[in-house]
Motif scaffolding. Structure first.
Motif, PDB file in Angstrom:
ATOM      1  N   LEU A   1       0.700  -1.261   0.232  1.00  0.00           N
ATOM      2  CA  LEU A   1      -0.290  -0.247  -0.148  1.00  0.00           C
ATOM      3  C   LEU A   1       0.873   1.295  -0.253  1.00  0.00           C
ATOM      4  O   LEU A   1       0.834   1.865  -0.598  1.00  0.00           O
ATOM      5  CB  LEU A   1      -1.007  -0.013   1.169  1.00  0.00           C
TER       6      LEU A   1
ATOM      7  N   THR B   1       0.800   4.670  -3.023  1.00  0.00           N
ATOM      8  CA  THR B   1       0.673   6.545  -2.564  1.00  0.00           C
ATOM      9  C   THR B   1       0.759   7.438  -3.054  1.00  0.00           C
ATOM     10  O   THR B   1       2.306   7.128  -3.182  1.00  0.00           O
ATOM     11  CB  THR B   1       0.551   6.176  -0.817  1.00  0.00           C
TER      12      THR B   1
ATOM     13  N   GLU C   1      -4.458   6.289   9.456  1.00  0.00           N
ATOM     14  CA  GLU C   1      -5.509   5.422  10.392  1.00  0.00           C
ATOM     15  C   GLU C   1      -6.731   6.183  10.709  1.00  0.00           C
ATOM     16  O   GLU C   1      -7.821   6.093  10.338  1.00  0.00           O
ATOM     17  CB  GLU C   1      -4.906   4.119  10.062  1.00  0.00           C
TER      18      GLU C   1
ATOM     19  N   GLY D   1      -8.170   9.381   8.325  1.00  0.00           N
ATOM     20  CA  GLY D   1      -8.475   8.716   6.408  1.00  0.00           C
ATOM     21  C   GLY D   1      -9.815   7.321   6.992  1.00  0.00           C
ATOM     22  O   GLY D   1     -10.948   6.601   6.527  1.00  0.00           O
ATOM     23  N   LYS D   2      -9.814   6.925   9.161  1.00  0.00           N
ATOM     24  CA  LYS D   2     -11.354   6.455   9.378  1.00  0.00           C
ATOM     25  C   LYS D   2     -10.985   4.929   8.519  1.00  0.00           C
ATOM     26  O   LYS D   2     -12.025   4.138   8.745  1.00  0.00           O
ATOM     27  CB  LYS D   2     -12.475   7.347   9.165  1.00  0.00           C
ATOM     28  N   THR D   3      -9.391   4.727   8.236  1.00  0.00           N
ATOM     29  CA  THR D   3      -9.503   3.212   8.248  1.00  0.00           C
ATOM     30  C   THR D   3      -9.069   2.303   9.589  1.00  0.00           C
ATOM     31  O   THR D   3      -9.491   0.965   8.770  1.00  0.00           O
ATOM     32  CB  THR D   3      -8.393   3.130   7.013  1.00  0.00           C
TER      33      THR D   3
ATOM     34  N   THR E   1     -10.332   1.240  11.775  1.00  0.00           N
ATOM     35  CA  THR E   1     -11.648   0.606  11.807  1.00  0.00           C
ATOM     36  C   THR E   1     -11.652  -0.562  11.278  1.00  0.00           C
ATOM     37  O   THR E   1     -11.795  -1.604  11.790  1.00  0.00           O
ATOM     38  CB  THR E   1     -13.073   0.987  11.749  1.00  0.00           C
ATOM     39  N   TYR E   2     -11.274  -1.063  10.426  1.00  0.00           N
ATOM     40  CA  TYR E   2     -10.579  -1.858   9.731  1.00  0.00           C
ATOM     41  C   TYR E   2      -9.929  -2.357   9.769  1.00  0.00           C
ATOM     42  O   TYR E   2     -10.070  -3.879  10.737  1.00  0.00           O
ATOM     43  CB  TYR E   2     -10.312  -2.408   8.200  1.00  0.00           C
ATOM     44  N   LEU E   3      -8.718  -2.676  10.676  1.00  0.00           N
ATOM     45  CA  LEU E   3      -7.714  -3.068  11.415  1.00  0.00           C
ATOM     46  C   LEU E   3      -7.471  -3.275  12.602  1.00  0.00           C
ATOM     47  O   LEU E   3      -7.059  -4.534  13.167  1.00  0.00           O
ATOM     48  CB  LEU E   3      -6.233  -2.077  11.587  1.00  0.00           C
ATOM     49  N   VAL E   4      -8.391  -2.134  13.608  1.00  0.00           N
ATOM     50  CA  VAL E   4      -8.793  -2.863  15.529  1.00  0.00           C
ATOM     51  C   VAL E   4     -10.349  -3.988  15.191  1.00  0.00           C
ATOM     52  O   VAL E   4     -10.573  -4.458  16.353  1.00  0.00           O
ATOM     53  CB  VAL E   4      -9.220  -2.145  15.288  1.00  0.00           C
TER      54      VAL E   4
ATOM     55  N   TYR F   1      -9.269   5.667  19.827  1.00  0.00           N
ATOM     56  CA  TYR F   1      -9.230   6.903  18.591  1.00  0.00           C
ATOM     57  C   TYR F   1     -10.801   7.131  18.452  1.00  0.00           C
ATOM     58  O   TYR F   1     -11.562   6.334  18.130  1.00  0.00           O
ATOM     59  CB  TYR F   1      -8.716   6.137  17.874  1.00  0.00           C
ATOM     60  N   ILE F   2     -11.420   8.073  18.290  1.00  0.00           N
ATOM     61  CA  ILE F   2     -12.011   8.588  18.401  1.00  0.00           C
ATOM     62  C   ILE F   2     -12.310   8.831  16.797  1.00  0.00           C
ATOM     63  O   ILE F   2     -11.791  10.388  16.144  1.00  0.00           O
ATOM     64  CB  ILE F   2     -12.938   9.511  19.202  1.00  0.00           C
ATOM     65  N   LEU F   3     -13.290   7.793  15.724  1.00  0.00           N
ATOM     66  CA  LEU F   3     -12.700   9.025  14.749  1.00  0.00           C
ATOM     67  C   LEU F   3     -14.107   9.943  14.106  1.00  0.00           C
ATOM     68  O   LEU F   3     -15.236   9.442  14.614  1.00  0.00           O
ATOM     69  CB  LEU F   3     -13.479   7.355  13.609  1.00  0.00           C
ATOM     70  N   ASP F   4     -13.951  10.642  13.834  1.00  0.00           N
ATOM     71  CA  ASP F   4     -14.635  11.918  13.992  1.00  0.00           C
ATOM     72  C   ASP F   4     -15.743  11.585  12.420  1.00  0.00           C
ATOM     73  O   ASP F   4     -15.020  10.795  12.027  1.00  0.00           O
ATOM     74  CB  ASP F   4     -14.092  13.371  14.258  1.00  0.00           C
ATOM     75  N   ASP F   5     -16.737  11.653  12.885  1.00  0.00           N
ATOM     76  CA  ASP F   5     -17.980  11.736  11.819  1.00  0.00           C
ATOM     77  C   ASP F   5     -18.086  12.760  11.494  1.00  0.00           C
ATOM     78  O   ASP F   5     -18.111  14.166  11.703  1.00  0.00           O
ATOM     79  CB  ASP F   5     -19.000  11.323  12.289  1.00  0.00           C
TER      80      ASP F   5
END
Lengths: 307, 270
Positions: B26, B30, B96, B99-101, B103-106, B266-270
């Motif tokens: 990946l 980039t 991560e 980019g809010k990604t 969530t896929y890892l944790v 980690y809070i992923l902002d909406d």
């Protein structure tokens, strides 16, 4: 034994309450989590997947604590609400790489990725970069990463967002298939008919609290006491109004002459919609648009809590 | 060893390896990597210009190794490895989250430290490769007349080893910053061009609080050249001590990153 169990679960972000004192037991089958935007659905789902730390309370899946218990995630599939991806990757690379994080061998990861992509009908586009995918394709790819490793528990945060009606029906059918296989599925949505199409077990969440929980009929009854307003933009609004005004389930009729539309207030939405097509055909009325401005959960919840 | 512990260790390394190969692939794709590849080729371009001007001018020829040493001192040690380590190190975690990604890892069955170490290894390798390509090309261009003089390769290897140690050390520090600070880049810039640039010139043992002190202590004695002012007031630590300190700092920040990443929410902002 319940599959997912929460006790006095509470979460706040600074001064903002995310979730308050939620005690729930979720068993296998589909459970719908219904609430307006900002009700706390995503917070609840992130708490039960260990992505957030509760301020108070506990979460257990199959009797085990969730946060930092990585081994549990081999049996969990999570679909996030946000439209977030590694945009430089192709759909195929995205899926195979995530599967390899489950410690599947290359061959196994590729086989499982292919199966999942076929299920969500993305196999023809698997070699395109995700950046070029439409909203619906991205949503289906998100769903593919949930099902690819065949988890026992699926936690889906607004999985039908951005899908066209056909795509929605397909995903709903799929979710029901997984239920028949004995899986535990939690689906969140702010659209009642979506949840209704999947399950009878629902949890109503509002302002971070569990507002009601149980069979959908009970909640339907609660909601049905709330009058609905339906807007119909058509060629002959007055003629259409005359056909409904005498029905006892129609409470009021308004006209918006400028936009050639009719507003109908009813206390039996289902009956109104079952009658509407035949009236339109019999009277040869052309319809441009049917919307339900009042048909959002926020209005219903406000009505139910007596605001 | 207990079988369970053995299995856990194997699982940890397999997970780390999977994360490594994911982010290596990946990372190479980039835009960020492509832009920094271009930047890391600037010294190659500079070397070409210098060489051409030497060929076409009749003036005094400057020794290739001398120019090469200056380039390492000015461009690589004081600027490029800091910038690369800063942008790649902090992004191990922050990209991560932003980019809010994440969530896929944790929500995968991988221990969080395996994720941190796997991605750190992948990004560090990318940075080392970027630097190595530029350094090797520059070296070859500047020493094109003396490529059969094998003693020069020793210098190249030594510089590469110092730069590699620098990348490992700075990246682990910046990764740690990225795991708990939202504005990690800003802090990193202040650290790189503030703290590191100032503290290294302090007299006595104070200069030992800068990472660059240990890197400069490992350079060949003649490496100052025209830019010998960059070695001003350097009271070098011994090579053994320098290597030990650089590895120790790397290890400490790797452990701290793993701990913070495992415990922090980690809070992923909406």
């Amino acid at each position: 034994m319940p599959i997912i169990e929460t006790k006095n679960l509470s979460k706040w972000y600074g001064n903002v309450l995310g979730l308050s004192d939620v005690t729930l037991q979720i068993e296998s089958g589909i459970t719908g989590l219904l609430g307006p935007n900002g009700a706390g659905k995503s917070t609840f789902l992130r708490l039960i997947t260990g992505q957030l730390k509760p301020n108070i309370g506990t979460v257990k899946i199959k009797g085990k604590k969730v946060r930092n218990n990585y081994s549990l995630f081999s049996i969990i599939g999570f679909c996030p609400e946000q439209d977030c991806f590694y945009d430089e990757l192709t759909g195929w690379q995205f899926l195979t790489n995530l599967l390899k994080l489950h410690n599947f061998s290359n061959d196994e990861a590729e086989r499982k990725a292919q199966e999942a992509l076929e299920i969500v009908e993305l196999s023809d586009d698997k070699n395109r970069v995700i950046r070029s995918y439409s909203k619906g394709m991205r949503q289906r790819l998100k769903f593919a990463q949930v099902i690819a490793h065949d988890p026992e528990i699926m936690i889906l945060d607004e999985p039908l967002n951005g899908l066209d009606p056909l795509g929605r029906r397909k995903i709903i059918r799929l979710i029901k298939t997984y239920q028949r296989e004995g899986k535990t599925i939690i689906v969140s949505s702010h659209v009642l008919p979506e949840i209704e199409a999947m399950t009878k077990k629902i949890i109503l969440i509002h302002q971070g609290k569990i507002f009601a929980q149980g069979n959908i009929h009970y909640i339907r009854d609660l909601i049905d006491t709330h009058p609905h307003i339906i807007s119909i933009k058509c060629s002959h609004p007055r003629e259409l109004a005359s056909k409904f005004i005498h029905e006892n389930y129609v409470l009021k009729v308004h006209f918006a002459i400028a936009s050639n539309s009719l507003l109908v207030e009813t206390n039996n939405r289902d009956k109104f919609f079952s009658q509407l097509p035949s009236v339109l055909i019999e009277n040869n009325i052309k319809v441009d648009e049917i919307t339900s401005p009042d048909d959002n959960l926020q209005a219903v919840f406000d009505y139910l809590i007596g605001k | 060893m207990d079988m369970k512990i053995k299995e856990k260790i194997t699982f940890f390394f397999t997970s780390g390896r999977n994360v490594f190969s994911f982010f290596l692939r990946l990372g190479l794709k980039t835009k960020k990597t492509k832009i920094f590849y271009l930047i890391s080729f600037l010294p190659v371009l500079m070397s070409l210009i210098i060489k051409f001007s030497q060929v076409f001018s009749n003036g005094r020829q400057i020794e290739g190794t001398f120019i090469f040493s200056n380039m390492i001192m000015v461009f690589y040690l004081q600027f490029l490895i800091l910038i690369l380590a800063l942008f790649f190190g902090t992004s191990v975690c922050s990209e991560e989250v932003e980019g809010k990604t994440l969530t896929y890892l944790v929500t995968r069955p991988i221990p969080k430290p395996a994720f941190i170490l796997g991605k750190y290894s992948a990004y560090t390798l990318i940075v080392i490769l970027m630097v190595a390509v530029g350094v090797i090309f520059s070296f070859v261009i500047l020493n094109v007349d003396n490529l059969l003089d094998f003693s020069r390769y020793k210098i190249l290897l030594r510089y590469m080893a110092v730069l590699t140690l620098g990348i490992l050390c700075y990246s682990s520090f910046f990764m740690f910053i990225g795991t708990f600070l939202k504005r990690s880049i800003l802090f990193g810039l202040i650290f790189s061009f503030g703290w590191e640039n100032v503290v290294q010139y302090f007299p006595g043992s104070t200069q030992r609080f800068a990472i660059v002190h240990y890197l400069k202590s490992l350079l060949p004695p003649s490496s100052g050249g025209r830019f010998s002012f960059l070695l001003f007031r350097l009271e070098p630590s011994s090579p053994g001590m320098s290597i030990f300190m650089l590895l120790l700092i790397t290890g400490i920040f790797l452990v701290l990153s793993c701990v913070v990443f495992s415990l922090k929410e980690y809070i992923l902002d909406d």
